[in-house]
Write a protein that holds these residues in place. Structure first.
Motif, short mmCIF file in Angstrom:
data_model
loop_
_atom_site.label_atom_id
_atom_site.label_comp_id
_atom_site.label_asym_id
_atom_site.label_seq_id
_atom_site.Cartn_x
_atom_site.Cartn_y
_atom_site.Cartn_z
N VAL A 85 46.40 35.32 30.38
CA VAL A 85 46.65 35.18 31.97
C VAL A 85 45.24 35.16 32.67
O VAL A 85 44.51 36.33 32.55
N TYR A 86 44.86 34.10 33.65
CA TYR A 86 43.53 34.29 34.03
C TYR A 86 43.78 34.31 35.71
O TYR A 86 44.27 33.44 36.26
N PHE A 87 43.49 35.58 36.43
CA PHE A 87 43.67 35.57 37.80
C PHE A 87 42.53 35.13 38.49
O PHE A 87 41.29 35.82 38.18
N ILE A 88 42.46 34.31 39.11
CA ILE A 88 41.40 33.35 39.64
C ILE A 88 41.22 33.40 41.19
O ILE A 88 42.12 32.98 41.82
N ASP B 178 38.98 36.50 46.93
CA ASP B 178 38.67 37.38 45.67
C ASP B 178 39.74 38.08 45.38
O ASP B 178 40.24 38.98 45.86
N PRO B 179 40.19 38.16 43.81
CA PRO B 179 41.36 39.16 43.36
C PRO B 179 40.82 40.55 43.57
O PRO B 179 41.75 41.51 43.70
N SER B 180 39.60 41.07 44.00
CA SER B 180 39.25 42.49 44.17
C SER B 180 40.04 43.25 45.36
O SER B 180 39.89 44.33 45.55
N VAL B 181 40.00 42.37 46.47
CA VAL B 181 40.60 42.90 47.53
C VAL B 181 41.82 42.12 48.33
O VAL B 181 41.77 40.89 48.40
N PHE B 182 42.90 43.01 48.89
CA PHE B 182 44.03 42.53 49.35
C PHE B 182 44.49 41.36 48.66
O PHE B 182 45.12 40.24 49.31
N SER B 183 44.88 41.40 47.35
CA SER B 183 45.34 40.01 46.57
C SER B 183 46.64 40.44 45.94
O SER B 183 47.04 39.49 45.46
N ALA B 184 47.06 41.71 46.02
CA ALA B 184 48.45 42.10 45.42
C ALA B 184 48.24 41.77 43.71
O ALA B 184 49.34 41.43 43.05
N VAL B 185 47.23 41.64 43.15
CA VAL B 185 47.03 41.45 41.84
C VAL B 185 47.31 42.81 40.90
O VAL B 185 47.56 42.77 39.89
N ARG C 28 52.46 45.20 35.57
CA ARG C 28 53.58 44.75 34.90
C ARG C 28 53.02 43.90 33.64
O ARG C 28 53.80 44.07 32.48
N LEU C 29 51.84 43.13 33.62
CA LEU C 29 51.52 42.52 32.22
C LEU C 29 51.07 43.61 31.40
O LEU C 29 51.06 43.53 30.07
#
Length: 249
Positions: free
Chosen positions: A3-6, A83-90, A96-97
């Motif tokens: 899975v790639y969080f982009i 960007d996934p590093s801030v406020f992204s719910a990543v 979970r993964l």
């Protein structure tokens, strides 16, 4: 499979990174937030890719889609705005993964605050004026802020403050920052940064709330407050100073 969080960037389709676009083009499954991610980016996906709009899905449903694609042997692109590093719910998805044993990688993107600074044509760190940028938000009914991270506390630093997800609470922002920054402190709001409908609102801290409400801005905006936004008289940086000693290798 992976899975790639982009990070899809702030809004303009051409602000995705080269790595992000290449990764997207290689994934047979793409999950994206239809309300935030530009649909033009989906053209980067393979013609036969399965596209899943997550705008109406909850966390369990999203993770189920990611796990399902992994079990079917497909790489998955999980497109997030900015960007996934801030406020992204990543973070909650990665947790979970991890529990499910599904591998993942993160591909960074252009954050909204960087696009807003570009729209304002401002460097956020200016020599002798300000060298610190605080990225934060305000407490909402759904999610409280941790102790010590309220605006009144953060504002004591005098650093440039960048607020995400706060446009509808601009009155509260102004009230909490005024004692620390002063009425004349430069402030700006950039809505839909980098998009065709981009809107820039400039003013002082004591007038910015009225301007934001007059413009009808409620979401998809970044609020910035700090002296570097209006800095004109400042010392040149040491980086390019003729007095700096330079060694030729």
């Amino acid at each position: 499979m992976t899975v790639y969080f982009i990070g899809a960037g702030p809004g303009a389709a051409d602000l995705i990174t080269v790595r992000g676009a290449r990764t997207l083009a290689a994934c047979r499954v793409c999950l994206y937030a239809g309300s935030l991610v530009p649909r033009e980016l989906l053209a980067e996906c393979p013609p036969d890719a399965r596209l899943v709009d997550t705008a109406q899905l909850d966390l369990d449903q999203i993770v189920a889609e990611l796990v399902r694609a992994h079990e079917e042997g497909h790489d998955v692109a999980r497109l997030h705005s900015g960007d996934p590093s801030v406020f992204s719910a990543v973070a909650e998805q990665m947790r979970r993964l991890d529990a499910a044993g599904v591998p993942y990688e993160v591909v960074p993107g252009v954050p909204a605050f960087a696009a807003a600074a570009a729209a304002l044509k401002r460097e956020l760190t200016v020599p002798t004026v300000g060298q610190t940028v605080i990225l934060t938000r305000v407490a909402q009914q759904a999610t409280a802020m941790p102790d010590g991270e309220d605006l009144a506390t953060l504002g004591r630093s005098g650093a440039l403050i960048v607020l995400h997800l706060a446009a509808r609470y601009v009155d509260r922002v102004v009230a909490e920052l005024l004692p620390h920054y002063g009425a004349d402190c430069p402030a700006a709001v950039v809505a839909y940064a980098s998009r065709p409908e981009e809107l820039i609102i400039r003013g002082t801290l004591d007038e910015i709330a009225g301007k934001v409400k007059e413009a009808g801005v409620l979401r998809t905006a970044v609020i910035m407050v700090g002296r570097t936004l209006g800095a004109e008289q400042f010392r040149d940086s040491h980086l390019y100073s003729p007095e700096r000693e330079r060694h030729v290798c």
